[in-house]
Design a protein around this motif. Structure first.
Motif, PDB file in Angstrom:
ATOM      1  N   THR A 104     -12.782 -18.855   5.923  1.00 39.22           N
ATOM      2  CA  THR A 104     -11.436 -18.476   5.492  1.00 39.22           C
ATOM      3  C   THR A 104     -10.442 -19.591   5.790  1.00 39.22           C
ATOM      4  OG1 THR A 104     -11.915 -16.134   5.814  1.00 39.22           O
ATOM      5  CG2 THR A 104      -9.593 -16.770   5.764  1.00 39.22           C
ATOM      6  N   LEU A 105     -10.511 -20.166   6.984  1.00 41.15           N
ATOM      7  CA  LEU A 105      -9.629 -21.286   7.326  1.00 41.15           C
ATOM      8  C   LEU A 105      -9.837 -22.468   6.388  1.00 41.15           C
ATOM      9  CD1 LEU A 105      -9.674 -21.399  11.233  1.00 41.15           C
ATOM     10  CD2 LEU A 105      -7.703 -21.005   9.762  1.00 41.15           C
ATOM     11  N   LEU A 106     -11.094 -22.759   6.087  1.00 44.30           N
ATOM     12  CA  LEU A 106     -11.405 -23.876   5.199  1.00 44.30           C
ATOM     13  C   LEU A 106     -10.812 -23.618   3.812  1.00 44.30           C
ATOM     14  CD1 LEU A 106     -14.871 -25.611   4.992  1.00 44.30           C
ATOM     15  CD2 LEU A 106     -13.307 -25.493   3.094  1.00 44.30           C
ATOM     16  N   LEU A 107     -11.007 -22.424   3.288  1.00 45.08           N
ATOM     17  CA  LEU A 107     -10.457 -22.084   1.968  1.00 45.08           C
ATOM     18  C   LEU A 107      -8.930 -22.111   1.974  1.00 45.08           C
ATOM     19  CD1 LEU A 107     -12.924 -19.273   0.949  1.00 45.08           C
ATOM     20  CD2 LEU A 107     -12.601 -21.465  -0.225  1.00 45.08           C
ATOM     21  N   GLN A 108      -8.318 -21.656   3.052  1.00 40.61           N
ATOM     22  CA  GLN A 108      -6.857 -21.709   3.154  1.00 40.61           C
ATOM     23  C   GLN A 108      -6.374 -23.154   3.127  1.00 40.61           C
ATOM     24  OE1 GLN A 108      -6.172 -19.425   6.721  1.00 40.61           O
ATOM     25  NE2 GLN A 108      -5.833 -17.544   5.567  1.00 40.61           N
ATOM     26  N   HIS A 109      -7.092 -24.048   3.785  1.00 38.34           N
ATOM     27  CA  HIS A 109      -6.718 -25.459   3.782  1.00 38.34           C
ATOM     28  C   HIS A 109      -6.861 -26.047   2.377  1.00 38.34           C
ATOM     29  CE1 HIS A 109      -6.152 -29.568   5.116  1.00 38.34           C
ATOM     30  NE2 HIS A 109      -7.224 -29.874   4.408  1.00 38.34           N
ATOM     31  N   VAL A 110      -7.984 -25.782   1.739  1.00 35.96           N
ATOM     32  CA  VAL A 110      -8.210 -26.309   0.384  1.00 35.96           C
ATOM     33  C   VAL A 110      -7.115 -25.830  -0.572  1.00 35.96           C
ATOM     34  CG1 VAL A 110      -9.774 -26.172  -1.616  1.00 35.96           C
ATOM     35  CG2 VAL A 110     -10.697 -26.637   0.664  1.00 35.96           C
ATOM     36  N   ASN A 111      -6.676 -24.586  -0.387  1.00 38.39           N
ATOM     37  CA  ASN A 111      -5.641 -24.008  -1.259  1.00 38.39           C
ATOM     38  C   ASN A 111      -4.220 -24.255  -0.751  1.00 38.39           C
ATOM     39  OD1 ASN A 111      -7.128 -22.688  -3.449  1.00 38.39           O
ATOM     40  ND2 ASN A 111      -8.097 -21.595  -1.766  1.00 38.39           N
ATOM     41  N   LYS A 112      -4.095 -25.128   0.263  1.00 36.18           N
ATOM     42  CA  LYS A 112      -2.798 -25.534   0.810  1.00 36.18           C
ATOM     43  C   LYS A 112      -1.996 -24.368   1.390  1.00 36.18           C
ATOM     44  CE  LYS A 112      -2.558 -29.522  -2.325  1.00 36.18           C
ATOM     45  NZ  LYS A 112      -3.713 -30.098  -1.815  1.00 36.18           N
ATOM     46  N   ILE A 113      -2.706 -23.381   1.929  1.00 30.41           N
ATOM     47  CA  ILE A 113      -2.067 -22.247   2.590  1.00 30.41           C
ATOM     48  C   ILE A 113      -1.974 -22.514   4.090  1.00 30.41           C
ATOM     49  CG2 ILE A 113      -2.316 -19.773   3.115  1.00 30.41           C
ATOM     50  CD1 ILE A 113      -3.808 -19.547   0.410  1.00 30.41           C
ATOM     51  N   ALA A 114      -2.919 -23.287   4.620  1.00 33.64           N
ATOM     52  CA  ALA A 114      -2.958 -23.605   6.047  1.00 33.64           C
ATOM     53  C   ALA A 114      -3.190 -25.097   6.231  1.00 33.64           C
ATOM     54  CB  ALA A 114      -4.074 -22.817   6.734  1.00 33.64           C
ATOM     55  N   THR A 115      -2.724 -25.617   7.349  1.00 30.34           N
ATOM     56  CA  THR A 115      -2.957 -27.008   7.710  1.00 30.34           C
ATOM     57  C   THR A 115      -3.876 -27.029   8.923  1.00 30.34           C
ATOM     58  OG1 THR A 115      -0.756 -27.602   6.925  1.00 30.34           O
ATOM     59  CG2 THR A 115      -1.850 -29.169   8.394  1.00 30.34           C
ATOM     60  N   LEU A 116      -4.919 -27.846   8.850  1.00 29.97           N
ATOM     61  CA  LEU A 116      -5.888 -27.937   9.936  1.00 29.97           C
ATOM     62  C   LEU A 116      -5.572 -29.130  10.831  1.00 29.97           C
ATOM     63  CD1 LEU A 116      -9.212 -27.269   7.980  1.00 29.97           C
ATOM     64  CD2 LEU A 116      -7.750 -25.626   9.153  1.00 29.97           C
ATOM     65  N   THR A 117      -5.911 -29.010  12.106  1.00 29.70           N
ATOM     66  CA  THR A 117      -5.774 -30.121  13.048  1.00 29.70           C
ATOM     67  C   THR A 117      -6.875 -31.140  12.774  1.00 29.70           C
ATOM     68  OG1 THR A 117      -7.244 -29.151  14.692  1.00 29.70           O
ATOM     69  CG2 THR A 117      -4.899 -28.525  14.814  1.00 29.70           C
ATOM     70  N   ASP A 118      -6.789 -32.285  13.423  1.00 32.14           N
ATOM     71  CA  ASP A 118      -7.811 -33.319  13.230  1.00 32.14           C
ATOM     72  C   ASP A 118      -9.199 -32.823  13.612  1.00 32.14           C
ATOM     73  OD1 ASP A 118      -5.945 -35.111  12.260  1.00 32.14           O
ATOM     74  OD2 ASP A 118      -5.719 -36.177  14.163  1.00 32.14           O
ATOM     75  N   SER A 119      -9.312 -32.103  14.719  1.00 33.60           N
ATOM     76  CA  SER A 119     -10.628 -31.605  15.125  1.00 33.60           C
ATOM     77  C   SER A 119     -11.128 -30.533  14.157  1.00 33.60           C
ATOM     78  CB  SER A 119     -10.601 -31.072  16.557  1.00 33.60           C
ATOM     79  OG  SER A 119      -9.716 -29.987  16.675  1.00 33.60           O
ATOM     80  N   GLN A 120     -10.225 -29.724  13.630  1.00 37.08           N
ATOM     81  CA  GLN A 120     -10.620 -28.725  12.638  1.00 37.08           C
ATOM     82  C   GLN A 120     -11.058 -29.394  11.342  1.00 37.08           C
ATOM     83  OE1 GLN A 120      -6.946 -26.437  12.776  1.00 37.08           O
ATOM     84  NE2 GLN A 120      -8.085 -24.666  13.579  1.00 37.08           N
ATOM     85  N   LEU A 121     -10.363 -30.459  10.950  1.00 37.16           N
ATOM     86  CA  LEU A 121     -10.742 -31.194   9.737  1.00 37.16           C
ATOM     87  C   LEU A 121     -12.142 -31.784   9.882  1.00 37.16           C
ATOM     88  CD1 LEU A 121      -7.383 -33.005   8.908  1.00 37.16           C
ATOM     89  CD2 LEU A 121      -8.479 -31.199   7.557  1.00 37.16           C
ATOM     90  N   ALA A 122     -12.438 -32.309  11.050  1.00 38.89           N
ATOM     91  CA  ALA A 122     -13.772 -32.868  11.292  1.00 38.89           C
ATOM     92  C   ALA A 122     -14.844 -31.785  11.151  1.00 38.89           C
ATOM     93  CB  ALA A 122     -13.833 -33.510  12.671  1.00 38.89           C
ATOM     94  N   ALA A 123     -14.563 -30.598  11.670  1.00 38.63           N
ATOM     95  CA  ALA A 123     -15.521 -29.497  11.579  1.00 38.63           C
ATOM     96  C   ALA A 123     -15.622 -28.947  10.160  1.00 38.63           C
ATOM     97  CB  ALA A 123     -15.116 -28.376  12.533  1.00 38.63           C
ATOM     98  N   ALA A 124     -14.560 -29.094   9.382  1.00 36.38           N
ATOM     99  CA  ALA A 124     -14.522 -28.550   8.021  1.00 36.38           C
ATOM    100  C   ALA A 124     -15.224 -29.446   7.000  1.00 36.38           C
ATOM    101  CB  ALA A 124     -13.076 -28.321   7.592  1.00 36.38           C
TER     102      ALA A 124
END
Length: 65
Positions: free
Chosen positions: A15-35
């Motif tokens: 869900t977090l990944l999809l929210q980021h792709v759809n520009k609903i959420a912004t991920l931190t650097d560590s979250q981006l690495a995991a995504a």
């Protein structure tokens, strides 16, 4: 794959990944690495697809397909 850092790879991470792709959420650097599931340096629907396949037990490995 563990985007929210709770020690498990679940639908919450997808869900977090999809929210980021759809520009609903912004991920931190560590979250981006995991995504970046496929390791191509970009966070896209391909990563979301791979993560969802893993979470739904369609595949038993995370990574490039």
């Amino acid at each position: 794959g563990d985007i929210n850092g709770d020690g498990e790879i679940t639908l919450k991470d997808a869900t977090l990944l999809l929210q980021h792709v759809n520009k609903i959420a912004t991920l931190t650097d560590s979250q981006l690495a995991a995504a970046d599931i496929n390791g191509d340096g970009q966070i896209t629907l391909k990563d979301a697809t791979l993560l969802l396949q893993y979470v739904n037990k369609i595949t038993d490995t995370l990574g490039q397909n």
